[in-house]
Scaffold this active site. Structure first.
Site, PDB file in Angstrom:
ATOM      1  N   SER A 408       3.424  -6.357  -3.202  1.00  0.00           N
ATOM      2  CA  SER A 408       2.409  -5.309  -3.192  1.00  0.00           C
ATOM      3  C   SER A 408       2.941  -3.977  -3.704  1.00  0.00           C
ATOM      4  O   SER A 408       2.164  -3.064  -3.955  1.00  0.00           O
ATOM      5  CB  SER A 408       1.866  -5.119  -1.770  1.00  0.00           C
ATOM      6  N   HIS A 429      -1.072  -9.932  -6.957  1.00  0.00           N
ATOM      7  CA  HIS A 429      -1.134  -9.246  -5.675  1.00  0.00           C
ATOM      8  C   HIS A 429      -2.468  -9.560  -4.998  1.00  0.00           C
ATOM      9  O   HIS A 429      -3.499  -8.963  -5.314  1.00  0.00           O
ATOM     10  CB  HIS A 429      -0.971  -7.729  -5.875  1.00  0.00           C
ATOM     11  N   GLU A 441      -4.945  -8.059  -7.899  1.00  0.00           N
ATOM     12  CA  GLU A 441      -4.258  -7.229  -8.898  1.00  0.00           C
ATOM     13  C   GLU A 441      -3.308  -8.116  -9.692  1.00  0.00           C
ATOM     14  O   GLU A 441      -2.412  -8.744  -9.120  1.00  0.00           O
ATOM     15  CB  GLU A 441      -3.471  -6.102  -8.218  1.00  0.00           C
ATOM     16  N   ASN A 479      -2.251   0.428  -4.128  1.00  0.00           N
ATOM     17  CA  ASN A 479      -1.364   0.979  -3.109  1.00  0.00           C
ATOM     18  C   ASN A 479      -0.719   2.285  -3.533  1.00  0.00           C
ATOM     19  O   ASN A 479      -0.385   3.117  -2.685  1.00  0.00           O
ATOM     20  CB  ASN A 479      -0.295  -0.048  -2.738  1.00  0.00           C
TER      21      ASN A 479
END
Length: 693
Positions: A408, A429, A441, A479
């Site tokens: 991540s 991800h 992702e 993130n």
């Protein structure tokens, strides 16, 4: 040519030919009118059948034309429908595949309809913040009854034609050749000389007023942020109470209002953005994809189990690897428990549970992954662990196998370098819970081959994911942005807010969950581990220390029964914590800040504009290729309110000049260094432009 026509034994067969779903754009509308005129002028033609072929009768209007001149150019869809409805020769719609939106409205304007039993029938306009604008709210209640029409129009969900077989909508629902059945109906209609018009029927319901009042109460409660559902009801009520032509006027006025609403604009932006996310500038349709018939997953924890389920659900066999039998058994138990939970809710049959479990092969040996076409690792987020996994995968995976990391935050290029095949490596991800969350992702490394990228983008559709490509950076798109959001939430605690106020403000804005409830759900220790790494790698980046103090008390969130909030056994309700509030207030004193009253408006601006500014930086660095990709990441994975269109679209609606002005205002306060506007944001604001052209 988007419409063709031929004559068979006195019946004109008019065929829509505008792939993929026979959208009713201007050229197609013109073609339909021309084909109708040709059939009416041909003395040998006694009836007309309109079909779209096996894949689709029509998926509806071409929404790319909305707000463009073509949408209002004649013949408009209402004009086309009127032409068929007023035809002097009977017209039969032969429906296979789907008839949605304007496609169904077109069919409703014809004298007869024949459908394949599995054809999908619906009016999905409400999902774009609109209502059917070509008579759908007036004709469908007359054809299928008031209650069925309300359910279909308000939900926008398609219904199999077989379930509507007993309504007046269809003359026949068949499992044989639909066009041939339509020709038979056309000949019968020509012989009888009757021309049935749905507009002449009445809406049948014994207690229409009572039902509509009840529906209005239910719809109002369920659609607080969306104006379209209630306007749909207004139009349907007009179908019950007014002559057809007046009902049409009500429908068209509502459509004209709705198309200008910010909610509809946001929903349409999301619709187009999701489709655009799958288009990668340098990866064309000519790039051949690799075959993925078998998948390997390394790690049977929460993420590994969820990732495995995505492939099992799509009928793809999975080999699940763990390093110990206990861990492997727990993973298998988790997967079975999830499937059996779905079966108890009626979403799966017992047989389907066993079919999916039968596709799963557990193992403790890396060698058992040698036949996998794709291998996804879902192990602990440390480079040393990733290196061990990828080194072993490099040794056993077959040539051409795709190796993917579920990291991540970590550097995918560094992970790819642990192998001798970096061209086959990328990041996938998944978001937790991986078997539920739609976002994926796809992290493109500097060496990732184009066919690898094309393969996983195609595969993402097969497993029901919304995939967005990101470049390599710490945290990727989602993130990396959420870190700035969380930093501002922490600074607001230092300055005078409390967790419950911040969460309440963000949830009122429309987020599914505020930052502190989200932290408690995900686990506050995860953010703590990231911050510890940041303190070493990026000592210039400042954070509020309250989250660290919280974690030092062991308050990691729901999993420990205490986080930013208190939790009771068996209850996930977040209860404000006096201990935490006192900790926050004490910390403000310790760092020399006098706490102040903070408005909900300031909370929303600071958190959302922090997302926007970091998003602009990602665009500047080419981590994200387009602003709409960022919006999709936040809509599909982070609970951003859909009716606001995503952070970048929302900033466009506010005005980028206003966003920059607010950032400069906040830059004069506590930890103002966090408010340096991204160069791209400044450039666009000064030019009066937007992120999404």
């Amino acid at each position: 040519m988007s419409v063709s026509h031929e004559t068979r034994d006195g019946v004109a067969i008019v065929t829509l030919q505008n792939p993929p779903v026979n959208g009713l754009g201007l050229a197609t509308r013109r073609g339909l009118v021309e084909a109708l005129a040709h059939a009416l002028a041909d003395a040998s033609v006694e009836a007309i059948v309109v079909t779209g072929g096996a894949r689709a009768f029509s998926g509806g209007a071409d929404i790319r034309e909305l707000n463009r001149p073509e949408s209002g150019m004649e013949p408009t869809l209402p004009t086309v429908i009127a032409a068929f409805e007023n035809s002097s020769k009977p017209v039969v719609a032969a429906i296979e595949g789907l008839a949605l939106g304007g496609g169904l409205e077109l069919a409703l304007g014809m004298h007869h309809r024949v459908a394949g039993s599995r054809a999908q029938i619906g009016l999905p306009e409400v999902k774009l913040g609109l209502l059917p604008g070509a008579g759908g709210t007036q004709r469908l209640p007359r054809a299928v009854g008031l209650e069925t029409a309300v359910n279909m129009i308000i939900s926008g969900a398609p219904v199999a034609a077989g379930k509507l077989a007993q309504s007046r909508l269809f003359d026949r629902v068949v499992d044989t050749d639909v066009v041939q059945a339509a020709i038979e109906v056309a000949k019968e209609a020509a012989a009888s000389g009757e021309l049935h018009k749905v507009r002449d029927w009445t809406v049948e319901h014994p207690e229409a007023a009572v039902f509509l009042a009840s529906a209005r109460t239910a719809v109002a409660a369920a659609s607080a942020h969306y104006p379209a559902p209630l306007r749909c009801l207004d139009a349907i009520e007009a179908a019950v109470n007014l002559p057809f032509d007046q009902g049409i006027e009500t429908e068209r006025a509502a459509f004209a209002d709705l198309i200008q609403t910010p909610e509809s604009k946001a929903l349409r932006h999301a619709f187009f953005s999701e489709r655009a996310a799958g288009k990668i500038a340098d990866v064309g349709a000519d790039v051949a994809v690799r075959e993925v018939k078998q998948v390997g997953v390394v790690g049977a924890g929460t993420m590994g189990a969820g990732i495995s389920m995505n492939f099992l659900n799509a009928g793809i066999p999975v080999t699940l690897l763990e390093t110990s039998q206990d861990a492997l058994d727990r993973g298998l138990a988790t997967i079975r428990r999830n499937y059996e939970g779905s079966a108890k809710k009626g979403k799966l049959t017992a047989e389907q549970v066993e079919q999916r479990m039968g596709l799963l092969t557990p193992t403790l040996e890396y060698a058992d992954l040698k036949h996998a076409d794709l291998i996804v690792e879902a192990v602990f987020e440390e480079y040393s662990v990733k290196e061990s996994v990828f080194s072993q995968l490099d040794a056993v995976a077959r040539p051409g196998a795709i190796l993917a990391s579920n990291t991540s935050t970590l550097d995918v290029d560094r992970i790819a370098a642990f192998t001798g095949r970096p061209q086959d490596v990328l990041g996938l991800h998944f978001f937790s819970p991986a078997n539920v969350m739609k976002l994926l992702e796809v992290v493109r490394g500097k060496a990732t081959a184009k066919d690898v990228l094309a393969t996983v983008m195609a595969l993402s559709k097969k497993i029901g994911k919304t995939a967005v490509v990101s470049g390599v950076c710490d945290g990727f798109i989602g993130n990396r942005m959420i870190e700035q959001y969380s930093r501002q939430a922490g600074f607001l605690l230092d300055e005078g807010a409390l967790p419950q106020q911040i969460d309440r403000a963000m949830e009122a804005f429309g987020f599914a969950m505020g930052p502190f409830r989200m932290g408690d759900l995900a686990g506050n220790d995860i953010g703590w581990a990231i911050r510890k790494r940041r303190y070493v790698e990026k000592p210039h980046m400042t954070y509020s220390k309250t989250a660290d103090l919280l974690c030092e008390l062991g308050r990691y969130g729901q999993k420990t029964g205490a986080g930013w909030y208190d939790y009771r056994p068996g209850d996930r309700t977040a209860h404000p914590s006096q201990l935490v509030n006192e900790l926050i207030e004490r910390h403000s004193t310790d760092i020399g800040l006098v706490r102040r009253a903070i408005s909900d408006g300031e909370i929303v601006e600071r958190l959302v504009y922090a997302l926007v500014n970091e998003g602009a930086q990602l665009l500047q660095e080419d981590i994200a290729s387009k602003a709409s990709d960022i919006d999709i990441v936040y809509l599909a994975g982070y609970g951003f309110p859909v009716w606001r269109g995503g952070p970048m679209f929302y900033a466009d609606t506010v005005g980028l000049d206003k966003v920059v002005a607010a950032m400069r205002r906040y830059g004069k306060g506590h930890e103002g260094a966090a408010w340096e506007p991204a160069p791209l944001l400044l450039q666009l604001a000064e030019a009066g432009r937007t992120f999404n052209p």
